[in-house]
Design a protein around this motif. Structure first.
Motif, PDB file in Angstrom:
ATOM      1  N   UNK A 188      -2.825  -2.321  -9.770  1.00  0.00           N
ATOM      2  CA  UNK A 188      -2.738  -3.560 -10.534  1.00  0.00           C
ATOM      3  C   UNK A 188      -4.053  -3.904 -11.208  1.00  0.00           C
ATOM      4  N   UNK A 189      -3.926  -4.508 -12.394  1.00  0.00           N
ATOM      5  CA  UNK A 189      -5.087  -5.060 -13.082  1.00  0.00           C
ATOM      6  C   UNK A 189      -5.578  -6.259 -12.265  1.00  0.00           C
ATOM      7  N   UNK A 190      -6.749  -6.753 -12.604  1.00  0.00           N
ATOM      8  CA  UNK A 190      -7.325  -7.880 -11.839  1.00  0.00           C
ATOM      9  C   UNK A 190      -6.381  -9.081 -11.805  1.00  0.00           C
ATOM     10  N   UNK A 191      -5.699  -9.318 -12.923  1.00  0.00           N
ATOM     11  CA  UNK A 191      -4.788 -10.483 -12.987  1.00  0.00           C
ATOM     12  C   UNK A 191      -3.778 -10.425 -11.839  1.00  0.00           C
ATOM     13  N   UNK A 192      -3.180  -9.272 -11.642  1.00  0.00           N
ATOM     14  CA  UNK A 192      -2.133  -9.163 -10.624  1.00  0.00           C
ATOM     15  C   UNK A 192      -2.709  -8.938  -9.229  1.00  0.00           C
ATOM     16  N   UNK A 193      -3.801  -8.153  -9.136  1.00  0.00           N
ATOM     17  CA  UNK A 193      -4.400  -7.923  -7.813  1.00  0.00           C
ATOM     18  C   UNK A 193      -4.882  -9.252  -7.229  1.00  0.00           C
ATOM     19  N   UNK A 194      -5.411 -10.134  -8.085  1.00  0.00           N
ATOM     20  CA  UNK A 194      -5.875 -11.449  -7.613  1.00  0.00           C
ATOM     21  C   UNK A 194      -4.695 -12.263  -7.083  1.00  0.00           C
ATOM     22  N   UNK A 195      -3.600 -12.218  -7.812  1.00  0.00           N
ATOM     23  CA  UNK A 195      -2.411 -12.986  -7.392  1.00  0.00           C
ATOM     24  C   UNK A 195      -1.949 -12.517  -5.998  1.00  0.00           C
ATOM     25  N   UNK A 196      -1.891 -11.209  -5.824  1.00  0.00           N
ATOM     26  CA  UNK A 196      -1.440 -10.658  -4.546  1.00  0.00           C
ATOM     27  C   UNK A 196      -2.405 -11.039  -3.408  1.00  0.00           C
ATOM     28  N   UNK A 197      -3.710 -10.868  -3.672  1.00  0.00           N
ATOM     29  CA  UNK A 197      -4.682 -11.155  -2.607  1.00  0.00           C
ATOM     30  C   UNK A 197      -4.742 -12.650  -2.280  1.00  0.00           C
ATOM     31  N   UNK A 198      -4.450 -13.496  -3.279  1.00  0.00           N
ATOM     32  CA  UNK A 198      -4.424 -14.950  -3.013  1.00  0.00           C
ATOM     33  C   UNK A 198      -3.293 -15.285  -2.052  1.00  0.00           C
ATOM     34  N   UNK A 199      -2.138 -14.634  -2.229  1.00  0.00           N
ATOM     35  CA  UNK A 199      -1.022 -14.874  -1.305  1.00  0.00           C
ATOM     36  C   UNK A 199      -1.421 -14.475   0.124  1.00  0.00           C
ATOM     37  N   UNK A 200      -2.171 -13.386   0.255  1.00  0.00           N
ATOM     38  CA  UNK A 200      -2.599 -12.967   1.600  1.00  0.00           C
ATOM     39  C   UNK A 200      -3.625 -13.951   2.149  1.00  0.00           C
ATOM     40  N   UNK A 201      -4.501 -14.426   1.275  1.00  0.00           N
ATOM     41  CA  UNK A 201      -5.508 -15.408   1.714  1.00  0.00           C
ATOM     42  C   UNK A 201      -4.815 -16.670   2.230  1.00  0.00           C
ATOM     43  N   UNK A 202      -3.770 -17.094   1.519  1.00  0.00           N
ATOM     44  CA  UNK A 202      -3.048 -18.302   1.935  1.00  0.00           C
ATOM     45  C   UNK A 202      -2.394 -18.108   3.296  1.00  0.00           C
ATOM     46  N   UNK A 203      -2.053 -16.868   3.635  1.00  0.00           N
ATOM     47  CA  UNK A 203      -1.372 -16.604   4.910  1.00  0.00           C
ATOM     48  C   UNK A 203      -2.362 -16.226   6.022  1.00  0.00           C
ATOM     49  N   UNK A 204      -3.665 -16.215   5.672  1.00  0.00           N
ATOM     50  CA  UNK A 204      -4.666 -15.749   6.646  1.00  0.00           C
ATOM     51  C   UNK A 204      -5.100 -16.875   7.579  1.00  0.00           C
ATOM     52  N   UNK A 205      -5.621 -16.489   8.767  1.00  0.00           N
ATOM     53  CA  UNK A 205      -6.330 -17.451   9.626  1.00  0.00           C
ATOM     54  C   UNK A 205      -7.827 -17.170   9.437  1.00  0.00           C
ATOM     55  N   UNK A 206      -8.718 -18.009   9.985  1.00  0.00           N
ATOM     56  CA  UNK A 206     -10.154 -17.824   9.684  1.00  0.00           C
ATOM     57  C   UNK A 206     -10.688 -16.446  10.069  1.00  0.00           C
TER      58      UNK A 206
END
Ligand SMILES: C[S@@+](CC[C@H](N)C(=O)[O-])C[C@H]1O[C@@H](n2cnc3c(N)ncnc32)[C@H](O)[C@@H]1O
Length: 521
Positions: free
Chosen positions: A398-416
């Motif tokens: 994925x280009x940065x646009x899509x890789x960022x979207x995917x990683x943001x979803x993982x960040x939202x589901x992460x614990x500290x």
């Protein structure tokens, strides 16, 4: 008589003229030497390349002699140990020597050849891809295997596939000239170490009965070569159009790449693969992913990341897991972990079957769990608060646009304390400039040291590392995506709420598929 041994001419002061002029003479001599040394820089480069080559080969011979093991000959089909860690090329000293030796040899070719020849040769490299593609389509590897080391005449080969014998001979001789196959007598061809990897091991009649299944249940290397020389080569032939076309030139969309222009379709590559007429391409792609495994040491996933650092009983989520190529090995190594495979529902159905066949007890005991999900949507509850989100060969699609979207979803589901473990290449610049080191010298980044080749080699080892750059171009052509430098990884993580903290190198190839670790920012 040479000037230096002439009788000195004495002037009126009585000082010999040669002595009086000595400082000037010395300066002149030094200047000449500097000029000569500068003029000889090319010769010095040749000497350095020769020395790197010699010491690399000596180092390999040293290991072979100490271990009492021969080095694989190019004329002999590949031994299965080439694809396991038993082979001589897996020895760490040999690996290092291969990297340097191949880099020096490739640079020597580019240096020694007349530049007009080298440019012309590079401009014609599509011929190698074209001939490999044709060899695969005509099942030459399977036909030639049956003849053994003495080889088979092109007239006989032609009887199996209906091709023109004279044309076949030229294709095979071209490949042989590129060290793929060997010509054992005029127009008689046999396998060598490289061509033998194009062989699926299947019977030619079996392939003809069910051509769509040609690559099923094979080691994937023939599928990988076939995919590279078919879809990937053809999409690359439209790179110039994609880079100048007003829609695709600056696009980050995965359905606006060279491949759409080359084949004339509008949907993303994955959907195009799912068209009925592309069934072979779809099946080949799945098997080719297994082939890619052979490009890194088999133990890489188990040794590249520090699995001991993962807490007992931790939840490990393989995001975009595919059929679970690496998960069984991880589950067997760390039976305490809860391993979740997450992919599109169609793929998860295949993953369940694959994992159950390999390790029914792990599936039955729910040590391995499966979840069909779309990673463009928020992560499902089952994996929220996971200890590790693992993404292997996902971000580079994925280009940065899509890789960022995917990683943001993982960040939202992460614990500290959640860790992100990404396995993709860390690309290096080809230069050794200060800008490069400011981007890549990261003292706080555990484990990461840019691996810079000695002078006069290209800083990134040039062709010895080209597999990563090949894949980067495949990503560009097929998905408008890219491999990333360490600076680009840092920026991608920062843009999606993560912080790059460490890189664990792949022991086989320090640039290709290390573990890139990020923590919650
Ligand atoms: C290149 S494969 C990598 C597979 C696996 N990680 C490996 O290393 O073998 C990419 C994977 O991403 C999955 N994928 C693509 N789009 C997805 C989506 N929207 N949601 C979940 N998985 C997706 C594909 O089905 C495929 O299995």
């Amino acid at each position: 008589m040479p000037r230096s041994i002439r009788t000195p001419i004495t002037n009126t002061t009585g000082t010999p003229r040669t002595l009086r002029h000595l400082p000037y003479a010395l300066i002149g001599l030094l200047r000449r030497r500097v000029v000569i040394m500068t003029l000889m820089a090319g010769v010095n480069d040749l000497k350095s390349l020769r020395n790197i080559l010699t010491s690399s080969i000596d180092s390999i011979i040293d290991v072979c002699e100490k271990q009492g093991e021969d080095f694989p000959r190019i004329e002999v089909p590949a031994d299965p140990s080439e694809l396991t860690q038993d082979g001589i090329r897996s020895d760490p000293q040999v690996r290092g020597a291969i990297l340097l030796g191949v880099s020096a040899a490739a640079q020597l070719i580019a240096t020694l050849q007349p530049p007009q020849d080298y440019l012309t040769m590079c401009s014609a490299r599509y011929t190698v891809s074209g001939c490999i593609c044709a060899a695969e389509r005509l099942h030459l590897a399977e036909t030639i295997r049956k003849a053994g080391s003495q080889g088979i005449h092109v007239d006989e080969i032609a009887k199996h596939n209906g091709a023109h014998p004279g044309k076949l001979a030229r294709v095979l001789r071209y490949l042989t000239t590129n060290y793929i196959f060997q010509e054992t007598a005029p127009n008689v061809f046999a396998h060598n170490i490289v061509s033998s990897l194009l062989d699926t091991g299947k019977d030619i009649d079996e392939i003809k009965r069910d051509p769509i299944a040609k690559f099923d249940n094979t080691n994937g290397l023939a599928a990988w070569a076939s995919m590279y020389t078919d879809d990937c080569m053809k999409s690359c032939s439209y790179l110039d159009v994609a880079l100048t076309d007003p829609t695709s030139a600056h696009s980050e969309e995965f359905n606006e790449a060279s491949i759409q222009l080359a084949f004339g379709f509008k949907e993303p590559l994955w959907e195009w693969y799912e068209r009925p007429e592309n069934l072979l391409r779809l099946r080949r792609f799945g098997v080719a992913m297994h082939g890619a495994e052979k490009l890194q040491p088999p133990e890489a996933v188990l040794t590249t990341y520090d699995w001991d650092s993962v807490p007992i009983g931790a939840t490990f989520v393989d995001v975009g897991s595919g059929i679970g190529t690496v998960d069984i090995a991880i589950a067997k190594m760390r039976p305490d972990l809860k391993i979740v495979l997450e992919d599109r529902p169609q793929v998860i159905a295949q993953a369940k079957e694959h994992c159950y066949n390999l390790a029914p007890e792990l599936v039955a005991s729910e040590k391995i769990q499966f979840i069909g999900a779309d990673f463009w949507e928020p992560q499902p509850d089952l994996v929220r608060g996971a200890d590790i989100f693992f993404l292997r060969h996902i971000c580079h699609n994925y280009s940065d646009k899509y890789a960022t979207k995917l990683l943001k979803h993982l960040r939202d589901a992460a614990k500290p304390t959640t860790k992100l473990v990404v396995m993709d290449s860390v690309m290096q610049h080809a230069c050794r400039s200060p800008q490069r080191s400011s981007e890549e010298h990261e003292s706080e980044l555990v484990g990461y040291k840019p691996h810079v080749a000695p002078e006069p080699l290209l800083a990134n080892f040039g062709l010895a590392n080209v597999l990563a750059y090949d894949l980067d171009l495949v990503m560009l052509n097929n998905l408008n995506a890219n491999e990333r430098t360490i600076g680009e990884w840092r920026e991608l993580f920062a843009a999606s709420g993560w912080k790059l903290t460490a890189v664990h190198e792949n022991s086989m190839n320090r640039m290709f598929w290390p573990a890139i670790i990020a923590e919650v920012a």
